[in-house]
Design an enzyme around this catalytic site. Structure first.
Site, PDB file in Angstrom:
ATOM      1  N   ASP A  36       0.904  -1.073   0.041  1.00 57.20           N
ATOM      2  CA  ASP A  36      -0.160   0.056  -0.022  1.00 57.20           C
ATOM      3  C   ASP A  36       1.084   1.205  -0.067  1.00 57.20           C
ATOM      4  OD1 ASP A  36      -2.158   2.040   0.987  1.00 57.20           O
ATOM      5  OD2 ASP A  36      -3.190   0.192   1.076  1.00 57.20           O
ATOM      6  N   ARG A  83     -16.636   4.517  -3.159  1.00 51.68           N
ATOM      7  CA  ARG A  83     -17.834   5.424  -3.458  1.00 51.68           C
ATOM      8  C   ARG A  83     -18.431   6.019  -2.158  1.00 51.68           C
ATOM      9  NH1 ARG A  83     -22.746   2.807  -6.238  1.00 51.68           N
ATOM     10  NH2 ARG A  83     -22.048   0.823  -5.357  1.00 51.68           N
ATOM     11  N   ASP A 152     -21.624 -10.148  -6.100  1.00 50.50           N
ATOM     12  CA  ASP A 152     -22.818 -10.296  -6.639  1.00 50.50           C
ATOM     13  C   ASP A 152     -23.474 -11.686  -6.414  1.00 50.50           C
ATOM     14  OD1 ASP A 152     -22.639  -7.501  -7.611  1.00 50.50           O
ATOM     15  OD2 ASP A 152     -21.219  -8.269  -9.171  1.00 50.50           O
ATOM     16  N   HIS A 179     -20.206  -5.829 -13.330  1.00 51.74           N
ATOM     17  CA  HIS A 179     -20.472  -5.473 -11.996  1.00 51.74           C
ATOM     18  C   HIS A 179     -20.637  -3.790 -11.589  1.00 51.74           C
ATOM     19  CE1 HIS A 179     -19.403  -5.875  -7.741  1.00 51.74           C
ATOM     20  NE2 HIS A 179     -18.582  -4.903  -7.844  1.00 51.74           N
ATOM     21  N   MET A 230     -16.979  -7.553   0.613  1.00 50.20           N
ATOM     22  CA  MET A 230     -16.076  -7.584  -0.412  1.00 50.20           C
ATOM     23  C   MET A 230     -14.792  -8.338  -0.156  1.00 50.20           C
ATOM     24  SD  MET A 230     -15.910  -6.726  -3.775  1.00 50.20           S
ATOM     25  CE  MET A 230     -14.672  -7.881  -4.437  1.00 50.20           C
TER      26      MET A 230
END
Ligand code: APR
Length: 315
Positions: A36, A83, A152, A179, A230
């Site tokens: 990272d 988001r 999903d 997606h 996720m």
């Protein structure tokens, strides 16, 4: 035989940390490399105290990216911004496209044969971006660039199970397409065990699966998008792939890949995984009229997102 090196790029983030925690529990992963631009020394030190076999190392910043990627079998990429309420996944393009491009470029240099599992949104564009970068570097293998759409499937399984009073662990719903929003196409008619819904319930269920990411974004009220579910989905796909690579037979997962199943050049479908990765694309199967319409309705948006990703790299 089980001696795999897996890297997580974006390992300090909301997805990256729980994903790394889950991967630390897979005995096949002997080396877990965490990269990272912030906080990896701490995350890696913390995880390294867990009493499972994998050796965890942290890599911080561009100068350490090469060492992180060297010898990797699988690279999982959740790096990028998430988001906020009111944003679509496509709104992330401007920031995340260049992050993915640069990380994948490093992969072509340091682990050119690794499987690249893209989590960074918009996946409908970041998978084409990753593919184009690999093509430019001469390392492209269409079977090794995969968008993780497992969440999903996980959501569809859970929502169907809830409606039918089943154990979610016993339900499998293939989800095809892309997606994002209406490009997410649950194939309820192919669910196992087989389930039936009246048209209105089917419509609402389909919309809920398509908008489930936004459900989380709104519930988190500005704090981001799905991270824990996720991470679970990313770990499920990674672990399935590794199990198949290590000889397990009959492993099937949906994934967003280069495809000739529809007129979209990338499309998620169930994939039979094996010792070499994707053994066979199992395709769309037999669709109901309702599902055929969903596929038609997804085409324009999906094609646009794919073209946008490809164009970004060629510019
Ligand atoms: N290289 C490596 N890591 C990066 C880079 C980069 N160039 N840029 C950002 N990061 C890291 C951040 O430092 C952070 O640790 O990516 C991580 C992202 O974490 P969060 O901001 O918590 O975002 P998260 O919720 O994990 O979502 C990441 O996955 O599902 C998608 O839409 C989601 O695109 C978003 C991504």
């Amino acid at each position: 035989a089980c001696n795999n090196k897996v890297a997580v790029l974006g390992a300090s983030g909301g997805i990256g940390q729980p994903l790394s925690l889950l991967l630390k529990h897979n005995p096949a992963i002997t080396q877990l490399a965490l990269y990272d631009i912030a906080h990896t020394p701490g995350v890696a030190c913390d995880l390294s105290h867990i009493e499972t076999g994998s050796d965890v190392k942290g890599y911080l910043g561009d100068a350490e990216l090469g060492a992180c990627l060297e010898g990797c079998d699988v690279v999982v990429i959740p790096a990028g911004v998430p988001r906020k309420p009111g944003m679509t996944r496509d709104d992330l393009f401007n920031t995340n496209a260049s992050i993915v491009r640069d990380l994948v470029k490093a992969c072509t240099q340091h682990c050119p044969t690794a499987f690249l599992l893209l989590i960074t949104n918009p996946v409908n564009s970041t998978v084409p971006i990753a593919s184009e970068v690999c093509k430019a570097a001469g390392t492209y293998d269409p079977g090794r660039v995969i968008g993780v759409t497992t969440l999903d499937v996980v959501r569809a399984n859970t929502f169907v199970a809830n409606l039918k009073g089943l154990n979610p662990a016993d339900v499998n719903v293939p989800v095809v397409g892309g997606h994002a929003g209406k490009t997410i196409i649950p194939l309820i008619s192919q669910a196992t065990p087989s389930v039936e819904f009246d048209p209105e319930t089917l419509d609402n269920l389909t919309k809920r699966i398509q908008d489930a990411g936004t459900e989380v974004v709104n519930a988190k009220a500005g704090a981001g998008s799905a991270t824990l579910s996720m991470a679970y989905a990313g770990a499920r796909f990674t672990n399935s792939l590794l199990a198949a690579l290590n000889g397990k037979e009959g492993v099937i997962e949906c994934g967003f890949i280069k495809s000739s199943e529809t007129e979209c050049s990338y499309f998620s479908t169930p994939l039979l995984l094996g010792k070499n990765g994707i053994e066979r694309n199992l395709g769309l199967g037999k669709l109901s009229d309702f599902e055929t319409k969903l596929v038609e309705d997804a085409m324009d948006e999906l094609k646009g997102s794919i073209a946008k990703g490809e164009k970004f790299v060629s510019q």
